[in-house]
Every structure is written in C-alpha cells, then in structure tokens.
Design an enzyme around this catalytic site. Structure first.
Site, PDB file in Angstrom:
ATOM      1  N   ARG A 145       4.445  13.785  12.926  1.00 24.77           N
ATOM      2  CA  ARG A 145       4.977  13.635  11.653  1.00 24.77           C
ATOM      3  C   ARG A 145       4.742  14.859  10.920  1.00 24.77           C
ATOM      4  O   ARG A 145       3.851  14.876   9.871  1.00 24.77           O
ATOM      5  CB  ARG A 145       4.328  12.373  11.187  1.00 24.77           C
ATOM      6  CG  ARG A 145       4.436  11.187  11.867  1.00 24.77           C
ATOM      7  CD  ARG A 145       4.026   9.989  11.202  1.00 24.77           C
ATOM      8  NE  ARG A 145       2.585   9.945  11.240  1.00 24.77           N
ATOM      9  CZ  ARG A 145       2.001   9.166  10.655  1.00 24.77           C
ATOM     10  NH1 ARG A 145       2.509   8.261   9.772  1.00 24.77           N
ATOM     11  NH2 ARG A 145       0.531   9.033  10.520  1.00 24.77           N
ATOM     12  N   PRO A 146       5.157  16.017  11.174  1.00 23.52           N
ATOM     13  CA  PRO A 146       5.366  17.189  10.429  1.00 23.52           C
ATOM     14  C   PRO A 146       5.864  16.959   8.790  1.00 23.52           C
ATOM     15  O   PRO A 146       6.531  16.147   8.528  1.00 23.52           O
ATOM     16  CB  PRO A 146       6.119  18.199  10.864  1.00 23.52           C
ATOM     17  CG  PRO A 146       7.171  17.399  11.498  1.00 23.52           C
ATOM     18  CD  PRO A 146       6.685  16.122  11.972  1.00 23.52           C
ATOM     19  N   ILE A 147       5.068  17.992   8.055  1.00 22.16           N
ATOM     20  CA  ILE A 147       5.486  17.936   6.581  1.00 22.16           C
ATOM     21  C   ILE A 147       6.637  19.174   6.336  1.00 22.16           C
ATOM     22  O   ILE A 147       6.427  19.569   5.050  1.00 22.16           O
ATOM     23  CB  ILE A 147       4.099  17.786   5.753  1.00 22.16           C
ATOM     24  CG1 ILE A 147       3.337  19.252   6.042  1.00 22.16           C
ATOM     25  CG2 ILE A 147       3.469  16.637   6.066  1.00 22.16           C
ATOM     26  CD1 ILE A 147       2.366  19.332   4.865  1.00 22.16           C
ATOM     27  N   ASP A 148       7.134  19.583   7.260  1.00 23.28           N
ATOM     28  CA  ASP A 148       8.094  20.769   6.905  1.00 23.28           C
ATOM     29  C   ASP A 148       9.093  20.579   5.806  1.00 23.28           C
ATOM     30  O   ASP A 148       9.514  21.152   5.148  1.00 23.28           O
ATOM     31  CB  ASP A 148       8.587  21.208   8.028  1.00 23.28           C
ATOM     32  CG  ASP A 148       9.428  20.175   8.806  1.00 23.28           C
ATOM     33  OD1 ASP A 148       8.945  18.845   9.077  1.00 23.28           O
ATOM     34  OD2 ASP A 148      10.560  20.319   9.424  1.00 23.28           O
ATOM     35  N   LEU A 149       9.604  19.299   5.714  1.00 19.20           N
ATOM     36  CA  LEU A 149      10.543  18.766   4.850  1.00 19.20           C
ATOM     37  C   LEU A 149      10.105  18.681   3.507  1.00 19.20           C
ATOM     38  O   LEU A 149      10.814  18.924   2.423  1.00 19.20           O
ATOM     39  CB  LEU A 149      11.154  17.364   5.358  1.00 19.20           C
ATOM     40  CG  LEU A 149      12.120  17.248   6.378  1.00 19.20           C
ATOM     41  CD1 LEU A 149      12.511  16.253   6.827  1.00 19.20           C
ATOM     42  CD2 LEU A 149      13.265  18.475   6.310  1.00 19.20           C
TER      43      LEU A 149
ATOM     44  N   ARG B 223      -7.578  -0.181   6.934  1.00 16.46           N
ATOM     45  CA  ARG B 223      -6.935   0.585   6.280  1.00 16.46           C
ATOM     46  C   ARG B 223      -5.635   0.115   5.396  1.00 16.46           C
ATOM     47  O   ARG B 223      -5.187   0.583   4.450  1.00 16.46           O
ATOM     48  CB  ARG B 223      -6.295   1.964   6.973  1.00 16.46           C
ATOM     49  CG  ARG B 223      -7.415   2.866   7.539  1.00 16.46           C
ATOM     50  CD  ARG B 223      -6.815   4.088   8.345  1.00 16.46           C
ATOM     51  NE  ARG B 223      -5.566   4.641   7.292  1.00 16.46           N
ATOM     52  CZ  ARG B 223      -4.285   4.875   8.130  1.00 16.46           C
ATOM     53  NH1 ARG B 223      -4.079   4.596   9.186  1.00 16.46           N
ATOM     54  NH2 ARG B 223      -3.381   5.221   7.220  1.00 16.46           N
TER      55      ARG B 223
ATOM     56  N   ARG C 277      -2.432   9.745   6.064  1.00 13.98           N
ATOM     57  CA  ARG C 277      -1.233  10.707   5.795  1.00 13.98           C
ATOM     58  C   ARG C 277      -0.709  10.434   4.471  1.00 13.98           C
ATOM     59  O   ARG C 277      -0.352  11.617   3.918  1.00 13.98           O
ATOM     60  CB  ARG C 277      -0.231  10.402   6.883  1.00 13.98           C
ATOM     61  CG  ARG C 277       1.027  11.336   6.722  1.00 13.98           C
ATOM     62  CD  ARG C 277       1.974  11.008   7.875  1.00 13.98           C
ATOM     63  NE  ARG C 277       3.403  11.754   7.318  1.00 13.98           N
ATOM     64  CZ  ARG C 277       3.528  12.918   7.694  1.00 13.98           C
ATOM     65  NH1 ARG C 277       2.612  13.675   8.193  1.00 13.98           N
ATOM     66  NH2 ARG C 277       4.549  13.543   7.451  1.00 13.98           N
TER      67      ARG C 277
ATOM     68  N   ASP D 247       7.258   0.275  11.204  1.00 16.30           N
ATOM     69  CA  ASP D 247       5.901  -0.441  11.206  1.00 16.30           C
ATOM     70  C   ASP D 247       5.721  -1.952  11.548  1.00 16.30           C
ATOM     71  O   ASP D 247       4.744  -2.533  11.521  1.00 16.30           O
ATOM     72  CB  ASP D 247       5.410  -0.223   9.612  1.00 16.30           C
ATOM     73  CG  ASP D 247       4.982   0.950   9.267  1.00 16.30           C
ATOM     74  OD1 ASP D 247       4.750   1.918  10.132  1.00 16.30           O
ATOM     75  OD2 ASP D 247       4.700   1.244   8.317  1.00 16.30           O
TER      76      ASP D 247
ATOM     77  N   LYS E   2       0.887  -1.317  -0.200  1.00 12.82           N
ATOM     78  CA  LYS E   2       0.170  -0.018   0.024  1.00 12.82           C
ATOM     79  C   LYS E   2       0.926   1.026  -0.083  1.00 12.82           C
ATOM     80  O   LYS E   2       0.568   2.322  -0.688  1.00 12.82           O
ATOM     81  CB  LYS E   2      -1.000  -0.121   1.363  1.00 12.82           C
ATOM     82  CG  LYS E   2      -0.206   0.694   2.578  1.00 12.82           C
ATOM     83  CD  LYS E   2      -1.581   0.700   3.528  1.00 12.82           C
ATOM     84  CE  LYS E   2      -1.281   1.314   4.895  1.00 12.82           C
ATOM     85  NZ  LYS E   2      -0.913   3.033   4.666  1.00 12.82           N
ATOM     86  N   ASN E   3       2.062   1.120   0.793  1.00 10.21           N
ATOM     87  CA  ASN E   3       2.964   2.486   0.779  1.00 10.21           C
ATOM     88  C   ASN E   3       3.694   2.637  -0.526  1.00 10.21           C
ATOM     89  O   ASN E   3       4.461   3.912  -0.807  1.00 10.21           O
ATOM     90  CB  ASN E   3       3.773   2.258   2.054  1.00 10.21           C
ATOM     91  CG  ASN E   3       3.118   2.441   3.077  1.00 10.21           C
ATOM     92  OD1 ASN E   3       2.153   2.929   3.287  1.00 10.21           O
ATOM     93  ND2 ASN E   3       3.683   1.590   4.270  1.00 10.21           N
TER      94      ASN E   3
ATOM     95  N   ILE F  53      12.238   6.196  15.334  1.00 11.66           N
ATOM     96  CA  ILE F  53      11.493   6.553  14.348  1.00 11.66           C
ATOM     97  C   ILE F  53      10.441   7.538  14.788  1.00 11.66           C
ATOM     98  O   ILE F  53      10.541   8.715  14.709  1.00 11.66           O
ATOM     99  CB  ILE F  53      10.929   5.798  13.335  1.00 11.66           C
ATOM    100  CG1 ILE F  53      12.042   4.793  12.575  1.00 11.66           C
ATOM    101  CG2 ILE F  53      10.310   6.686  12.036  1.00 11.66           C
ATOM    102  CD1 ILE F  53      13.270   5.527  12.045  1.00 11.66           C
TER     103      ILE F  53
ATOM    104  N   CYS G 259      -2.821   7.425  10.902  1.00  9.95           N
ATOM    105  CA  CYS G 259      -2.621   7.120  12.705  1.00  9.95           C
ATOM    106  C   CYS G 259      -1.775   8.119  13.649  1.00  9.95           C
ATOM    107  O   CYS G 259      -1.041   8.791  13.100  1.00  9.95           O
ATOM    108  CB  CYS G 259      -1.438   5.692  12.273  1.00  9.95           C
ATOM    109  SG  CYS G 259      -2.531   4.338  11.593  1.00  9.95           S
TER     110      CYS G 259
END
Length: 424
Positions: free
Chosen positions: A125-129, A403, A96, A311, A22-23, A333, A120
């Site tokens: 888990r920021p998206i700044d990068l 999911r 996400r 995971d 899925k990923n 992580i 989840c």
C-alpha cells in the site's frame, strides 16, 4: 495480552447500534488542523485507532477533550505550535490512516514531517499517489530515515489524476483534498476515490467553509478559500462494522436488527447477502438480517466503492466456508489479502488460494481451535467463524480487532453469543 474465547453454536438475536465510521473519523479529525476555532465531532467510536490519532494530534498541538454527549472537542489555535510538524514513527507505525495528517499540516503550517505509515499487513500500500498529488500542488518532498519531509510556500490549484495500479486511493484523495482547500485557485482531482468516508470528509470541509463540488463522483473540483472555521459535525455510521454484524446474524442463522446504519452505503453487501439467501430488510436507518435456513454458495469480487469492499472480504469468506458448495473470491484491491485463510483452514475450512483468487469448498462443519489474528478484518472473520464452530475457539492477538471494533465481544454477547475476553 488478551484473547477472545468463543463457544460456538449459539444463534444470535436482538438489536445492535452501529458506531460511527473510523475510516471517516480519522481524516476528519486530522482536517481539524485546518480550522480556525473549536469543532465538535459526534459519533467517533472509542477504539484504539482513534486513541492513536488523538495522541498524534495532541503531539501537533491540538487541544482535544471528550464531551459528555460522546462527542470529541478539537481545537488548534492559530499562531500557536506552528513549529510542531512531526508525526513520529512510534505513533504512525500503529495505523496507516495516520498519514492523513500530511495534507492538513502542509496546507496550514507549510511544513510536515510524517513517518511512513504502518497498520495492517494486507499487501503493498504505497503512498506514492499521495506524494504525486501534493507535488502537483507545489509541495517540495523528500524522504529521510523513514520520514516524508514536505514543505511549501503557497500551494496552487492544478489538475491531478490519482489513478493507481489497483484503482483509486482513499487516503491519497483525502490528503490531496485537505491540502487543496486552502490553496490558491482551483484544483481538479481526477480519478478521486468515491467511498462514503471520502464523501464525509468533503461534506465536513464544506460545512467548515470549503468549496468542494462533485462529491461522490470520480472528479472533485476544489476552489481554494482563505480560511476555514470550526463546526459541529456527526460522522457517518461504519458500513464495515454494519456488514460484520449482518454476517454475524447470517452465519449463526439468527435475526439481528441493526440501528444507525446507512443502507445506501451497504448496497453491495446487502445484495450479496440476498444472493446467498439471507433475508435483509432495509428501512430508513435500520436493517433487519434474518436467516431462511437455506444458503447458496456465491462468487465475490472486491472492488472500489460502490462495489463490495475489500474490508468485507474476510467476513464473507467465513460465511462461505459454512455453505455447502463451491465459492470463489477474487481480491482485486489487495491481491495478497488472504492470510486469514490459513487460520480458517485450521478450523477445518477447505480453501485453496491462487492469488488473487481463493476457492472455497464450503461445509457446515467448522471446529474450534487456536487461531491468530493477522489484521483487523481478518480478526473479524475469525470471530464470525468461531460463532458457529463446534467446540471452543481461542482467538489470539486481538489487539488488531481493538483497532476497529469497540467492545465487539460485549456487543456479540448481548446478542446471545457465548464469547468472552480473557487475559492470556
């Protein structure tokens, strides 16, 4: 709302086929925004996250259909729906990975409006990068009412580092990669994520006409091209689903043959299982997991690929709870990703959490009870614990499991588990 009910204590035996990852599927589906002409993607699992992604892509003008052989046909017609640039909150909040439409939208349509992602609850888990990388390519980005609003004229290649506080960013690498493939000039991504799912996206884009080199390493070089074309492509098998079923065989002292696996993607998981005492025979695209009835405690550290993935942490925790002796898990992580430990304690596990560590004093005796799923992989860990717990385990809020795992209760039942899905 459904729940899963498990009567523990039954040995698993038989064969199970592993679905596509899925990923890998989610960013590849999003990347179809970039392509001219139809694509056929094979191996996409029938799970809730995929259904959500389909809704997002249809909302962006995609023509998506299921093909008889189990493939998914996807086409975005050039010149149509250019005004459709919004991935709305009511869909993006559900997972996400939906944020991976940001790069393709910006690259192909010049504008994007994407809600901050959900998914989840496993820590920050920021998206700044992601945004840092897109800005380096020339995007103008602002935030408003929970949305990322991005625009660009012509994106231009540059050198970008995607190193963050906890290492690399998988989705961030995917977003920057998909934005860069149509940019002018050459883009060099330093500290790129090396996960197989990122590699699969790169191979998909190359088959569509992109020029990406360094795949599998931490430095990706992307030479911008004018156009990408539709392709037929089969995604890689899901290494997390494979690892989950491996532990299902191990924890029940059973013998399971896994088909459609990439053992080269499972090296860290297989090595740790062997260290514990599980017999794993990897051959071609199959793997056989067999118990030798003597397991040892172990220490585990989650790290970016090729190390043990975060995971798989909850699944290994469930296994270690059943092995006499002291084991320690270091979560490097997402340090707060131990919510499932409280539910395992309800089943009789002896776990002490001192972030980012969890210390487990294992025992072969778990008891069935009512537990709640907090996130996708935590749910997998609770199912595994339920397979060996004495008595009956009731697992609630299993929409998290849906999911990422296709009909997990039916597939475990076919292996001999006493497991059913019932309506609450």
């Amino acid at each position: 709302m459904d729940k899963i009910v498990i009567e523990g204590g039954h040995r698993l035996e038989g064969k199970v086929r592993i679905n596509g990852a899925k990923n890998a599927a989610l960013p590849i589906m999003a990347a179809c925004l970039l392509l001219h002409g139809p694509s056929r993607i094979k191996g996409i699992p029938n799970i809730v996250d995929i259904q959500t992604q389909i809704k997002i892509l249809k909302n962006l003008g995609g023509d998506i259909r299921h093909i008889e052989d189990g493939s998914l046909g996807i086409i975005f017609r050039d010149g149509e729906h250019k005004e459709k640039i919004t991935a709305p909150y009511d869909l993006v909040r559900k997972m996400r990975a939906s944020v991976c439409v940001l790069g393709p939208l910006l690259s192909k349509r010049g504008n994007a409006k994407v809600s901050y992602p959900g998914g989840c609850v496993i820590g920050q888990r920021p998206i700044d990068l992601h945004l840092k990388g897109l800005k380096a390519l020339g995007a103008r980005i602002e935030t408003d009412e929970g949305y990322v609003i991005a625009s660009a004229g012509t994106l231009k290649g540059t050198r970008i580092s995607l190193k963050g506080q906890y290492g690399t960013t998988v989705l961030g690498t995917c977003n920057v990669m998909t934005a860069a493939v149509l940019a002018e000039g050459t883009t060099i991504i330093e500290d790129a994520a090396c996960e197989p799912e990122v590699q699969d996206l790169a191979y998909f884009l190359n088959k569509a006409g992109a020029k990406i080199s360094g795949i599998g390493g931490s430095i990706l070089t992307i030479e911008g091209v004018k156009e990408l074309h539709g392709v037929d492509y089969e995604i890689i098998p899901d290494r997390i689903e494979a690892g989950t079923f491996m532990i299902a065989g191990a924890i029940t002292k059973g013998e399971i043959t896994l088909e459609n696996v990439r053992n080269d993607h499972l090296v860290a998981t297989i090595e740790k299982l062997r260290e514990i005492g599980v017999e794993v025979t990897a051959n071609g695209n199959t793997a056989v997991v067999k118990s030798n009835n003597t397991y040892r405690p172990a220490n585990i550290t989650t790290m970016p690929y090729p190390c043990l993935p975060t995971d798989m942490q909850a699944q290994f925790m469930a296994l270690l709870c059943t092995i006499s002796g002291k084991s320690v898990i270091a979560e490097k992580i997402f340090p707060d990703r131990f919510i499932h430990s409280a539910e395992l304690r309800r089943m009789g596990a002896d776990i002490r959490v001192d972030v980012p560590y969890a210390t487990i004093n294992g025992s072969p005796f778990l008891s069935g009870t009512h537990v709640m799923v907090s996130d996708l992989r935590a749910g997998a860990g609770l199912v595994l614990a339920g397979l060996v717990a004495k008595g009956t385990t009731h697992i609630h809020r299993i929409y998290h499991l849906d999911r990422g795992y296709e009909q997990i209760e039916k597939r475990l039942s076919q292996l001999g588990a006493h497991i059913t899905r019932v309506s609450e």
